[in-house]
Design a protein around this motif. Structure first.
Motif, short mmCIF file in Angstrom:
data_model
loop_
_atom_site.label_atom_id
_atom_site.label_comp_id
_atom_site.label_asym_id
_atom_site.label_seq_id
_atom_site.Cartn_x
_atom_site.Cartn_y
_atom_site.Cartn_z
N HIS A 105 0.67 -1.16 -0.05
CA HIS A 105 -0.10 -0.07 -0.20
C HIS A 105 0.93 1.21 -0.13
O HIS A 105 1.64 1.54 1.02
CB HIS A 105 -0.67 -0.17 1.25
N TRP A 106 1.06 1.96 -1.26
CA TRP A 106 1.51 3.04 -1.20
C TRP A 106 0.87 4.32 -1.31
O TRP A 106 -0.12 4.37 -1.77
CB TRP A 106 2.55 2.99 -2.69
N GLN A 107 1.66 5.60 -0.89
CA GLN A 107 0.75 6.81 -0.99
C GLN A 107 1.84 7.90 -1.60
O GLN A 107 2.75 8.03 -0.94
CB GLN A 107 0.36 7.18 0.34
N VAL A 108 1.36 8.22 -2.95
CA VAL A 108 2.06 9.18 -3.40
C VAL A 108 1.14 10.09 -4.00
O VAL A 108 0.04 10.28 -3.84
CB VAL A 108 2.72 8.44 -4.77
N ARG A 109 1.92 11.20 -4.49
CA ARG A 109 1.17 12.34 -5.15
C ARG A 109 0.76 12.10 -6.38
O ARG A 109 -0.17 12.97 -6.97
CB ARG A 109 1.96 13.84 -4.96
N SER A 110 1.40 11.65 -7.28
CA SER A 110 1.19 11.34 -8.69
C SER A 110 1.46 10.19 -9.27
O SER A 110 2.49 9.41 -8.75
CB SER A 110 1.96 12.47 -9.43
N ALA A 111 1.00 9.41 -10.31
CA ALA A 111 1.43 8.30 -11.05
C ALA A 111 2.90 8.40 -11.36
O ALA A 111 3.53 7.29 -11.20
CB ALA A 111 0.59 8.13 -12.36
N PRO A 112 3.34 9.56 -12.01
CA PRO A 112 4.73 9.45 -12.26
C PRO A 112 5.69 9.09 -10.92
O PRO A 112 6.88 8.57 -11.21
CB PRO A 112 5.02 10.78 -12.80
N GLU A 113 5.37 9.85 -9.89
CA GLU A 113 5.91 9.70 -8.66
C GLU A 113 6.05 7.88 -8.28
O GLU A 113 7.00 7.39 -8.14
CB GLU A 113 5.72 10.38 -7.44
N GLU A 132 10.33 1.88 -10.14
CA GLU A 132 11.54 1.48 -11.00
C GLU A 132 12.81 1.55 -10.05
O GLU A 132 13.79 0.88 -10.39
CB GLU A 132 11.56 2.40 -12.13
N SER A 133 12.91 2.19 -8.84
CA SER A 133 13.92 2.30 -8.13
C SER A 133 14.27 1.18 -7.16
O SER A 133 15.39 1.14 -6.26
CB SER A 133 14.13 3.59 -7.28
N LEU A 134 13.23 0.25 -7.15
CA LEU A 134 13.45 -0.92 -6.18
C LEU A 134 14.75 -1.87 -6.78
O LEU A 134 14.86 -2.07 -8.04
CB LEU A 134 12.08 -1.73 -6.05
N PRO A 135 15.44 -2.35 -5.87
CA PRO A 135 16.29 -3.32 -6.30
C PRO A 135 16.08 -4.42 -7.06
O PRO A 135 16.75 -4.80 -8.29
CB PRO A 135 17.24 -3.96 -5.01
N LEU A 136 14.95 -5.17 -7.29
CA LEU A 136 14.57 -6.03 -8.06
C LEU A 136 13.66 -5.59 -9.14
O LEU A 136 12.70 -6.55 -9.66
CB LEU A 136 13.85 -7.35 -7.29
N ALA A 137 13.35 -4.21 -9.38
CA ALA A 137 12.36 -3.94 -10.37
C ALA A 137 12.44 -4.70 -11.54
O ALA A 137 11.17 -4.91 -12.21
CB ALA A 137 12.71 -2.38 -10.46
N ARG A 138 13.73 -4.99 -12.11
CA ARG A 138 13.59 -5.64 -13.41
C ARG A 138 12.90 -6.97 -13.59
O ARG A 138 12.61 -7.47 -14.65
CB ARG A 138 15.06 -5.46 -14.06
N TRP A 139 12.99 -7.41 -12.44
CA TRP A 139 12.33 -9.10 -12.33
C TRP A 139 10.95 -9.10 -11.87
O TRP A 139 10.24 -10.07 -11.50
CB TRP A 139 13.16 -9.88 -11.58
N LEU A 140 10.43 -7.82 -11.57
CA LEU A 140 8.92 -7.60 -10.74
C LEU A 140 8.05 -7.58 -11.93
O LEU A 140 8.05 -6.87 -12.75
CB LEU A 140 8.94 -6.67 -9.85
N THR A 141 6.75 -8.25 -11.33
CA THR A 141 5.57 -8.17 -12.12
C THR A 141 4.71 -7.31 -11.35
O THR A 141 4.20 -7.64 -10.18
CB THR A 141 4.79 -9.15 -12.41
N VAL A 142 4.49 -6.05 -11.79
CA VAL A 142 3.72 -4.81 -10.83
C VAL A 142 2.33 -4.69 -11.54
O VAL A 142 2.31 -4.47 -12.61
CB VAL A 142 4.62 -3.61 -10.54
N THR A 143 1.44 -4.67 -10.89
CA THR A 143 0.03 -4.09 -11.11
C THR A 143 -0.36 -2.94 -10.14
O THR A 143 -0.22 -3.27 -9.15
CB THR A 143 -1.05 -4.98 -11.23
N THR A 144 -1.19 -2.11 -10.51
CA THR A 144 -1.36 -0.99 -9.72
C THR A 144 -2.92 -0.67 -9.84
O THR A 144 -3.30 -0.87 -10.90
CB THR A 144 -0.68 0.36 -10.03
N ASP A 145 -3.67 -0.12 -8.85
CA ASP A 145 -4.97 0.07 -8.89
C ASP A 145 -5.12 1.35 -8.06
O ASP A 145 -4.59 1.46 -6.64
CB ASP A 145 -5.88 -0.92 -8.02
N ARG A 146 -5.73 2.37 -8.41
CA ARG A 146 -5.79 3.71 -7.81
C ARG A 146 -6.88 3.54 -6.71
O ARG A 146 -8.09 3.15 -7.01
CB ARG A 146 -6.06 4.68 -8.59
#
Length: 62
Positions: free
Chosen positions: A16-24, A30-44
């Motif tokens: 559960h993340w809280q950010v001000r914008s989608a680009p943030e 993308e800055s997570l250490p394993l980002a290139r191996w992750l499958t990420v889905t997001t829901d607002r």
């Protein structure tokens, strides 16, 4: 990140993340250490009308 849950039977994690914008959020993911191996889905998420009132001294209401 506000909270992280492990879903062991599904071999997934739920964050559960809280950010001000989608680009943030994109930058943070993308800055997570394993980002290139992750499958990420997001829901607002939106605040539920009967949910608790956020504490004005925190950023929870933003």
């Amino acid at each position: 990140m506000l909270r992280l849950w492990s879903l062991p039977r599904a071999c997934h994690n739920l964050g559960h993340w809280q950010v001000r914008s989608a680009p943030e959020l994109q930058h943070l993911l993308e800055s997570l250490p394993l980002a290139r191996w992750l499958t990420v889905t997001t829901d607002r998420l939106t605040r539920h009308p009967n949910g608790p009132t956020p504490n004005p001294t925190t950023n929870a209401g933003q």
